[in-house]
Design an enzyme around this catalytic site. Structure first.
Site, PDB file in Angstrom:
ATOM      1  N   GLU A 258       0.848  -1.209   0.000  1.00  0.00           N
ATOM      2  CA  GLU A 258       0.000   0.000   0.000  1.00  0.00           C
ATOM      3  C   GLU A 258       0.874   1.245   0.000  1.00  0.00           C
ATOM      4  O   GLU A 258       0.741   2.118   0.866  1.00  0.00           O
ATOM      5  CB  GLU A 258      -0.915   0.011   1.241  1.00  0.00           C
ATOM      6  CG  GLU A 258      -1.765  -1.227   1.382  1.00  0.00           C
ATOM      7  CD  GLU A 258      -2.751  -1.171   2.553  1.00  0.00           C
ATOM      8  OE1 GLU A 258      -2.972  -0.080   3.126  1.00  0.00           O
ATOM      9  OE2 GLU A 258      -3.301  -2.230   2.894  1.00  0.00           O
TER      10      GLU A 258
HETATM   11  C1  XIL Z   1      -8.597   2.639   3.246  1.00  0.00           C
HETATM   12  C2  XIL Z   1      -9.226   3.087   1.939  1.00  0.00           C
HETATM   13  O1  XIL Z   1      -8.208   3.611   1.116  1.00  0.00           O
HETATM   14  C3  XIL Z   1     -10.296   4.106   2.212  1.00  0.00           C
HETATM   15  O2  XIL Z   1     -10.977   4.433   1.018  1.00  0.00           O
HETATM   16  C4  XIL Z   1     -11.283   3.577   3.241  1.00  0.00           C
HETATM   17  O3  XIL Z   1     -12.203   4.589   3.577  1.00  0.00           O
HETATM   18  C5  XIL Z   1     -10.581   3.099   4.489  1.00  0.00           C
HETATM   19  O4  XIL Z   1      -9.577   2.152   4.128  1.00  0.00           O
HETATM   20  N1  XIL Z   1      -4.698   0.392   5.555  1.00  0.00           N
HETATM   21  C6  XIL Z   1      -5.398  -0.562   4.863  1.00  0.00           C
HETATM   22  C7  XIL Z   1      -6.383  -0.156   3.857  1.00  0.00           C
HETATM   23  O5  XIL Z   1      -5.116  -1.765   5.013  1.00  0.00           O
HETATM   24  O6  XIL Z   1      -7.478  -1.034   3.769  1.00  0.00           O
HETATM   25  C8  XIL Z   1      -6.883   1.238   4.103  1.00  0.00           C
HETATM   26  O7  XIL Z   1      -7.684   1.616   2.994  1.00  0.00           O
HETATM   27  C9  XIL Z   1      -5.741   2.200   4.299  1.00  0.00           C
HETATM   28  C10 XIL Z   1      -4.910   1.801   5.480  1.00  0.00           C
END
Ligand code: XIL
Length: 348
Positions: A258
């Site tokens: 991510e």
């Molecule tokens: C985030 C999404 O990007 C948003 O759109 C949603 O509102 C909340 O979740 N860590 C993670 C992801 O593992 O699932 C998260 O994604 C960001 C932080």
């Protein structure tokens, strides 16, 4: 003749500085340049409605992660009732465009549907609820989703298990059972554990590694570790590299799962995004790729996934309501310096 030569030199130098060094390189996309899969988190609504977004996803990336569409709160809308609409649309798109699909995520304390939060039942009922969710979703996407973040963010910064609804109702060995259930549902699918800040929280990193080693000893199926990498331009390159090295020593697949790089680390409301900061971001994207290439053996390189496409789509910007520009493309999907930094390091 000599005069003509002297006259032509400035024109030549000017052209060389302005024109792309190598037009071939300029046309190359990230997925063509990368020696490992290069992924992006996809928002289904944007994918279906915005053609520039869809074009960028299709053109540049070889792997897709569901940003939200496969989370429990989106799928399991009521007891035993699934809404597959968004998830299926994304997984179908991945199939049609021949991209690797990474599923995110089956068990995450943040994405718990309201009805589950108020669910009444003994520990067996809770166990069945989670087991059935994991297995229903994995079976639904069997053969179409290559890998899953089974459990997301199960540890606190101090290395203890996070006090979630799952820990509370299922007890301290619940994480291992989630992986067993997942494997039972599809023995071919790759199973990842995913978490954030492993580069700056050594106790958490140690706990993740210890869990993986314990799983290996006990024969609990697990294939990979995801490092979220929601970082800023101020994160240390060497700490990040050491963390990759440490996680890779488990022998598992390593996914930078991510990645985004904030400029506005302190979340200042009237922050100004300057060229200097964008250049620092370019360097940081390059540094992450170099760290990944040097610390993670080739056969363990599951890939690097960027957490959204354009700066406007970033959850960081939306959550913070403060100016930032953490991604590779600007709000109009034009390539930023960050893209150049990533591309340069991928090609090196
Ligand atoms: C985030 C999404 O990007 C948003 O759109 C949603 O509102 C909340 O979740 N860590 C993670 C992801 O593992 O699932 C998260 O994604 C960001 C932080």
């Amino acid at each position: 003749m000599r005069w003509l030569f002297i006259l032509l030199i400035p024109a030549f130098v000017w052209r060389a500085a302005d024109a792309p060094l190598n037009p071939e390189q300029d046309r190359m996309t990230l997925q063509q340049a990368a020696p490992f899969p290069i992924g992006v988190a996809v928002d289904v609504k944007l994918l279906m409605t915005d053609s520039a977004y869809r074009h960028t996803v299709n053109q540049e990336f070889s792997s897709l992660t569901s940003e939200n569409a496969l989370k429990m709160n989106r799928l399991l809308v009521a007891p035993n009732q699934y809404n597959w609409t968004g998830g299926d649309a994304l997984v179908d798109f991945a199939r049609q465009t021949n991209k690797r699909m990474h599923g995110h995520t089956l068990v995450w304390h943040v994405a718990v549907p309201n009805w589950v939060q108020t669910f009444q039942g003994d520990s067996l009922a809770w166990e069945n609820l989670l087991k059935s969710h994991i297995q229903t979703v994995i079976r639904h996407y069997k053969g179409r989703v290559k890998s899953w973040d089974v459990v997301n963010e199960a540890f606190e910064a101090d290395g203890s298990l996070r006090k979630t609804i799952w820990l509370e109702h299922l007890g301290s060995d619940y994480v291992a059972r989630c992986y067993q259930y997942a494997h039972e549902a599809d023995p071919d699918v790759l199973l990842f554990y995913n978490d954030f800040s492993l580069d700056i929280k050594p106790l958490k990193a140690a706990a993740v590694k210890a869990m993986v080693m314990e799983f290996k000893r006990r024969g609990i199926p697990i294939n990979g570790i995801g490092l979220q990498a929601h970082i800023s331009i101020y994160n240390s390159d060497s700490k990040f590299r050491d963390c990759l090295d440490d996680m890779a020593s488990t022998g598992l697949q390593i996914h930078i799962s991510e990645l985004d790089i904030r400029l506005n680390a302190k979340k200042i409301k009237d922050f100004i995004v300057s060229d200097v900061l964008l250049q620092q971001q370019q360097q940081k994207y390059a540094a992450i790729v170099r760290a990944y290439k040097s610390a993670v053996p080739k056969k363990q390189q599951y890939g690097i996934t960027i957490w959204s496409v354009g700066d406007n789509d970033s959850y960081l910007v939306n959550d913070c309501k403060c100016p930032d520009a953490p991604l590779l493309f600007d709000t109009g999907y034009k390539k930023k310096l960050a893209y150049k930094g990533l591309m340069g390091a991928l090609r090196q």
